[in-house]
Design a protein around this motif. Sequence first.
Motif, mmCIF file in Angstrom:
data_model
loop_
_atom_site.group_PDB
_atom_site.id
_atom_site.type_symbol
_atom_site.label_atom_id
_atom_site.label_comp_id
_atom_site.label_asym_id
_atom_site.label_seq_id
_atom_site.Cartn_x
_atom_site.Cartn_y
_atom_site.Cartn_z
ATOM 1 N N GLY A 1 0.368 88.831 -41.404
ATOM 2 C CA GLY A 1 0.335 89.169 -40.269
ATOM 3 C C GLY A 1 0.866 88.500 -39.495
ATOM 4 O O GLY A 1 2.176 88.165 -39.921
ATOM 5 N N ILE A 2 1.500 89.870 -38.620
ATOM 6 C CA ILE A 2 2.770 89.576 -37.021
ATOM 7 C C ILE A 2 1.961 89.533 -35.982
ATOM 8 O O ILE A 2 1.398 90.188 -35.898
ATOM 9 N N ASP A 3 2.241 89.151 -35.144
ATOM 10 C CA ASP A 3 1.792 88.945 -34.099
ATOM 11 C C ASP A 3 3.196 88.468 -32.908
ATOM 12 O O ASP A 3 3.796 87.304 -32.879
ATOM 13 N N ARG B 1 6.506 91.283 -26.849
ATOM 14 C CA ARG B 1 7.692 91.303 -27.029
ATOM 15 C C ARG B 1 7.162 93.144 -27.544
ATOM 16 O O ARG B 1 7.923 93.549 -27.640
ATOM 17 N N SER B 2 6.175 92.856 -28.787
ATOM 18 C CA SER B 2 6.349 94.950 -28.606
ATOM 19 C C SER B 2 6.067 95.996 -27.692
ATOM 20 O O SER B 2 6.041 96.803 -27.731
ATOM 21 N N ALA B 3 5.836 95.504 -26.365
ATOM 22 C CA ALA B 3 5.671 96.495 -25.023
ATOM 23 C C ALA B 3 6.571 96.355 -24.255
ATOM 24 O O ALA B 3 6.763 96.949 -23.518
ATOM 25 N N ILE B 4 7.582 95.543 -24.671
ATOM 26 C CA ILE B 4 8.924 95.474 -23.731
ATOM 27 C C ILE B 4 9.752 97.349 -24.274
ATOM 28 O O ILE B 4 9.848 97.271 -25.887
ATOM 29 N N LYS B 5 9.997 98.321 -23.411
ATOM 30 C CA LYS B 5 10.616 99.200 -23.516
ATOM 31 C C LYS B 5 11.674 100.056 -23.245
ATOM 32 O O LYS B 5 12.048 99.788 -22.032
ATOM 33 N N VAL B 6 13.092 99.849 -24.170
ATOM 34 C CA VAL B 6 14.696 99.925 -23.756
ATOM 35 C C VAL B 6 14.305 101.264 -24.040
ATOM 36 O O VAL B 6 14.647 101.778 -24.549
ATOM 37 N N GLU C 1 14.910 95.495 -28.914
ATOM 38 C CA GLU C 1 13.880 95.867 -29.549
ATOM 39 C C GLU C 1 13.111 95.387 -31.260
ATOM 40 O O GLU C 1 13.839 94.594 -31.300
ATOM 41 N N VAL C 2 11.631 95.536 -31.376
ATOM 42 C CA VAL C 2 11.273 94.859 -32.285
ATOM 43 C C VAL C 2 10.391 95.842 -33.566
ATOM 44 O O VAL C 2 10.554 97.375 -33.321
ATOM 45 N N ASN C 3 10.008 95.431 -34.529
ATOM 46 C CA ASN C 3 9.639 96.556 -35.506
ATOM 47 C C ASN C 3 8.492 96.021 -35.172
ATOM 48 O O ASN C 3 7.730 95.486 -35.640
ATOM 49 N N GLU C 4 7.897 97.359 -35.094
ATOM 50 C CA GLU C 4 6.603 97.529 -34.515
ATOM 51 C C GLU C 4 5.741 98.110 -35.841
ATOM 52 O O GLU C 4 4.788 97.814 -35.754
ATOM 53 N N ARG C 5 6.537 98.865 -36.439
ATOM 54 C CA ARG C 5 6.169 99.277 -38.256
ATOM 55 C C ARG C 5 5.520 97.899 -38.892
ATOM 56 O O ARG C 5 4.706 97.605 -39.151
ATOM 57 N N LEU C 6 5.830 96.559 -38.468
ATOM 58 C CA LEU C 6 5.247 95.087 -39.046
ATOM 59 C C LEU C 6 3.985 95.397 -38.395
ATOM 60 O O LEU C 6 3.048 94.432 -39.161
ATOM 61 N N ILE C 7 3.735 95.232 -37.335
ATOM 62 C CA ILE C 7 1.982 94.731 -36.879
ATOM 63 C C ILE C 7 1.100 96.054 -37.773
ATOM 64 O O ILE C 7 0.096 95.386 -38.071
ATOM 65 N N ASP D 1 14.872 92.586 -45.603
ATOM 66 C CA ASP D 1 16.073 92.415 -44.955
ATOM 67 C C ASP D 1 16.757 93.960 -44.840
ATOM 68 O O ASP D 1 17.778 93.932 -44.930
ATOM 69 N N ARG D 2 15.373 94.685 -45.265
ATOM 70 C CA ARG D 2 15.751 95.610 -44.886
ATOM 71 C C ARG D 2 14.523 96.835 -43.512
ATOM 72 O O ARG D 2 15.222 96.386 -42.742
ATOM 73 N N GLU D 3 13.697 97.634 -44.617
ATOM 74 C CA GLU D 3 13.209 97.950 -43.102
ATOM 75 C C GLU D 3 11.936 97.002 -42.552
ATOM 76 O O GLU D 3 11.167 97.387 -41.971
ATOM 77 N N GLY D 4 11.903 95.486 -43.028
ATOM 78 C CA GLY D 4 11.018 94.680 -42.653
ATOM 79 C C GLY D 4 11.706 93.455 -42.065
ATOM 80 O O GLY D 4 11.962 92.857 -42.203
ATOM 81 N N TYR D 5 12.395 94.122 -41.227
ATOM 82 C CA TYR D 5 13.299 93.325 -40.595
ATOM 83 C C TYR D 5 12.253 93.185 -39.450
ATOM 84 O O TYR D 5 11.852 93.612 -39.349
ATOM 85 N N ILE D 6 13.119 91.719 -38.186
ATOM 86 C CA ILE D 6 12.100 91.522 -37.128
ATOM 87 C C ILE D 6 12.542 92.330 -35.828
ATOM 88 O O ILE D 6 11.716 92.681 -35.313
#
Length: 272
Positions: free
Chosen positions: A166-168, A176-181, A220-226, A237-242
């Motif tokens: 898991g990731i938080d 951090r995931s609520a930040i929208k640039v 941005e952060v990678n929201e897919r990790l949630i 190193d690809r789709e799992g970047y943070i």
Amino acid sequence: MIPGHRDSPSKNCRRRCSEPTRVEVEELVQKPNQNRNTLTLILLRPRTRSMSMLQIPMNDQHVQQSSITKDSAAAQNSSSSTELKEVRKVDGDDEDKELRELLMPDVHNLPLAPPSAVESNFAAYFAPDFMKPGHDQYVYRHPNGLCVVGLAPTHVAFRDEGGVTGIDFNVGKSDRSAIKVTGKRKKNAQHFESNTMLCKVCTKSDSYVVRCCVKGSLLEVNERLIKQPDLLNSSADREGYIAIIMPKPADWLKVKAALLGLEEYKRLKEQC
């Protein structure tokens, strides 16, 4: 016309104006005619602004000098054209050689596997033992200045049984995931230090803090990790970047001095 008026010149005056009192040669052009025995002079009558051509007989010496001049000019043109052809031939041979090497490279020099998109488009840097032992992270820098941050293959979280579960992103004082640039000027982007927390990755037995590693603006952060934390285990190193961070050029130079290149990172981990 009124006789004697200055607007009605007499015949003698018109005759004097039409006859040239001073002949100036404006241009001397050597134009031999068909029998190549005459020299053409272009004469200008200054008062009447009229031109006339005068052909002067040429003696044998003039004809001989003219032929010698033309022969020397022809010889120079032929020699220069020959040199130009040789230069073009050499350049063409070099281009053909480079093209053959590009289209038909040596099989023994080819890599066993083609380079990935990350290897082709990013420069890889690593921060081993960042803040704590075993907390190894990577920083992939794109030519446009963006930095992609994630977990290195030797991160301590991958050693736990089951890997990352898991990731938080709700760490520090904000999520951090609520930040929208938005926009070209990256409105709402937050500026973080290199040791600022990005998130926590969790395993079955423990949790580990992941930090920015680079001083700059968090884009941005990678929201897919949630929803898909297993991407960290399969392709960190690809789709799992943070996260993606945009540092200033001056800040990047300072951070780069503390990071390791790919070869240095491999040698370091082989020694360990």
